[in-house]
Design a protein around this motif. Structure first.
Motif, PDB file in Angstrom:
ATOM      1  N   SER A 217     -16.488   7.005  -1.630  1.00 37.30           N
ATOM      2  CA  SER A 217     -16.998   5.978  -1.078  1.00 37.30           C
ATOM      3  C   SER A 217     -17.651   5.124  -2.292  1.00 37.30           C
ATOM      4  CB  SER A 217     -17.899   5.922   0.054  1.00 37.30           C
ATOM      5  OG  SER A 217     -19.049   6.445  -0.433  1.00 37.30           O
TER       6      SER A 217
ATOM      7  N   CYS B  13       0.998  -1.359   0.112  1.00 41.44           N
ATOM      8  CA  CYS B  13      -0.057   0.031   0.009  1.00 41.44           C
ATOM      9  C   CYS B  13       0.819   1.094   0.032  1.00 41.44           C
ATOM     10  CB  CYS B  13      -0.978   0.054   1.114  1.00 41.44           C
ATOM     11  SG  CYS B  13      -2.253  -1.194   1.091  1.00 41.44           S
TER      12      CYS B  13
ATOM     13  N   SER C 268     -12.590  -0.291  -3.905  1.00 48.22           N
ATOM     14  CA  SER C 268     -11.861  -0.175  -2.900  1.00 48.22           C
ATOM     15  C   SER C 268     -10.496  -1.070  -3.699  1.00 48.22           C
ATOM     16  CB  SER C 268     -12.085  -0.731  -1.678  1.00 48.22           C
ATOM     17  OG  SER C 268     -12.305  -2.324  -1.852  1.00 48.22           O
TER      18      SER C 268
ATOM     19  N   MET D 199      -2.991   1.643   5.142  1.00 50.76           N
ATOM     20  CA  MET D 199      -3.687   0.839   4.004  1.00 50.76           C
ATOM     21  C   MET D 199      -4.370   1.330   3.022  1.00 50.76           C
ATOM     22  SD  MET D 199      -2.649  -2.270   5.228  1.00 50.76           S
ATOM     23  CE  MET D 199      -3.616  -3.157   4.205  1.00 50.76           C
ATOM     24  N   TYR D 200      -4.173   2.708   2.859  1.00 51.63           N
ATOM     25  CA  TYR D 200      -4.728   2.995   1.487  1.00 51.63           C
ATOM     26  C   TYR D 200      -3.951   2.653   0.459  1.00 51.63           C
ATOM     27  CZ  TYR D 200      -5.615   6.477  -2.276  1.00 51.63           C
ATOM     28  OH  TYR D 200      -5.682   7.023  -3.377  1.00 51.63           O
TER      29      TYR D 200
ATOM     30  N   GLN E 170      -8.746  10.128   3.839  1.00 54.95           N
ATOM     31  CA  GLN E 170      -9.365  11.065   4.295  1.00 54.95           C
ATOM     32  C   GLN E 170      -9.164  12.394   3.630  1.00 54.95           C
ATOM     33  OE1 GLN E 170     -11.593  11.050   7.209  1.00 54.95           O
ATOM     34  NE2 GLN E 170     -10.863   8.937   7.896  1.00 54.95           N
TER      35      GLN E 170
ATOM     36  N   GLN F 283      -6.399   0.287   0.005  1.00 54.81           N
ATOM     37  CA  GLN F 283      -7.453  -0.602   0.409  1.00 54.81           C
ATOM     38  C   GLN F 283      -8.443  -0.152   1.312  1.00 54.81           C
ATOM     39  OE1 GLN F 283      -7.432  -4.052  -0.429  1.00 54.81           O
ATOM     40  NE2 GLN F 283      -6.050  -3.196  -2.141  1.00 54.81           N
ATOM     41  N   VAL F 284      -8.265   0.997   1.990  1.00 54.55           N
ATOM     42  CA  VAL F 284      -9.315   1.741   2.817  1.00 54.55           C
ATOM     43  C   VAL F 284      -9.427   3.034   2.181  1.00 54.55           C
ATOM     44  CG1 VAL F 284      -8.755   0.355   4.914  1.00 54.55           C
ATOM     45  CG2 VAL F 284      -7.473   2.563   4.559  1.00 54.55           C
ATOM     46  N   ALA F 285     -10.402   3.875   2.591  1.00 54.70           N
ATOM     47  CA  ALA F 285     -10.765   4.920   1.895  1.00 54.70           C
ATOM     48  C   ALA F 285      -9.628   6.149   2.554  1.00 54.70           C
ATOM     49  CB  ALA F 285     -12.109   5.456   2.113  1.00 54.70           C
TER      50      ALA F 285
END
Length: 291
Positions: free
Chosen positions: A110, A8, A114, A78-79, A85, A81-83
């Motif tokens: 969103s 990531c 992902s 982990m972006y 901010q 894989q996660v959104a």
């Protein structure tokens, strides 16, 4: 196969390279000078502590009038894989329009798959969709300017944390307060206390920035709003943003766990006409020791 944090972080660095090529002019793309090297060092020696999360800002020109809109980006380790901010802000936007813009931006991001890099997509979305919010904000400003007497509001937030130690976190607090023209203080140690005062939208943005991505054991204990027809600067209790540190109780050696002298803190509050806040923060009435 599960994606690793190293993979990531490598993708995040590739995306930064792409964004730098898209925004080569001075001031268009801003990030801390050690942000990328710290990730590169970690990738060479992955048995060490994780580097600070990647954080940067992109300045955009929107519409024919080239209104400035800034996209603030904070990437979890982990972006993608996660959104991420994301927060878009502009001096040309009222708080309500800014809130609506960011709500729509978050909803759009969103909806994407992902695992895909999406900051470039977020940049394009802000460019394509900010104009209606800017026009609504301009119309509201023109309507408000017709009023003879315009009232302003000083907003003051009292924030409590179980502790404030980390140098990285303290730097973020002070940098954000300075950028948003907020006065107040940060009490370092255990407990930790922050006070910020200024325009409401700036205080709320400060609160949004410092508590993300996941600052546990922090809460806004009290909010004060004071209305005036003059300058809000006349209502401020603090002239700058102070680094507040008092003598700690006990000798804890090398342990990073020390309690601040709350008697000295109470005296400081009383000097700034805020003695009543002590009970709100700690649930007990403050008393000064007799010396």
């Amino acid at each position: 196969m599960a994606v690793t944090v190293e993979e990531c972080l490598e993708l995040q660095l590739l995306e930064v390279e792409m964004l730098l090529s898209m925004f080569p002019k001075r001031g268009e793309f801003s990030l801390d000078e050690d942000a990328v090297p710290s990730i590169q060092r970690y990738l060479r020696h992955t048995d060490g502590a994780l580097p600070p999360q990647l954080e940067y800002r992109i300045a955009l020109d929107v519409g024919e009038n080239k209104v400035k809109v800034e996209l603030q980006v904070l990437l979890p380790h982990m972006y993608p894989q996660v959104a991420p901010q994301l927060f878009a802000r502009s001096d040309a936007l009222h708080r309500q329009q800014q809130l609506q813009l960011n709500t729509h931006l978050t909803s759009h991001i969103s909806s994407l798959d992902s695992g895909d890099l999406c900051i470039g997509e977020a940049v394009q979305w802000v460019k394509d969709n900010s104009l209606p919010f800017l026009e609504n904000s301009k119309a509201s400003l023109e309507c408000a300017s017709k009023e003879v007497r315009v009232k302003k509001m000083l907003h003051r937030m009292w924030i409590y944390s179980h502790h404030i130690y980390r140098q990285e976190l303290r730097k973020k607090i002070f940098d954000c307060a300075k950028k948003l023209n907020l006065t107040g203080f940060c009490l370092t140690g255990k407990p930790g206390v922050i006070c910020v005062e200024g325009l409401q939208e700036n205080c709320e943005e400060f609160w949004h920035v410092i508590r993300y991505p996941n600052w546990k054991h922090i809460s806004c204990k009290h909010v004060e709003n004071i209305e005036t027809e003059g300058s809000i600067d006349n209502l401020r209790l603090f002239h700058g943003f102070e680094d507040l540190q008092f003598q700690a109780h006990g000798d804890y050696g090398l342990r990073n766990d020390y309690h601040m002298d709350l008697g000295q803190f109470l005296e400081f509050l009383k000097q700034h006409r805020s003695g009543h806040i002590f009970q709100i923060l700690f649930g007990v009435e403050g008393k000064l020791s007799d010396n």
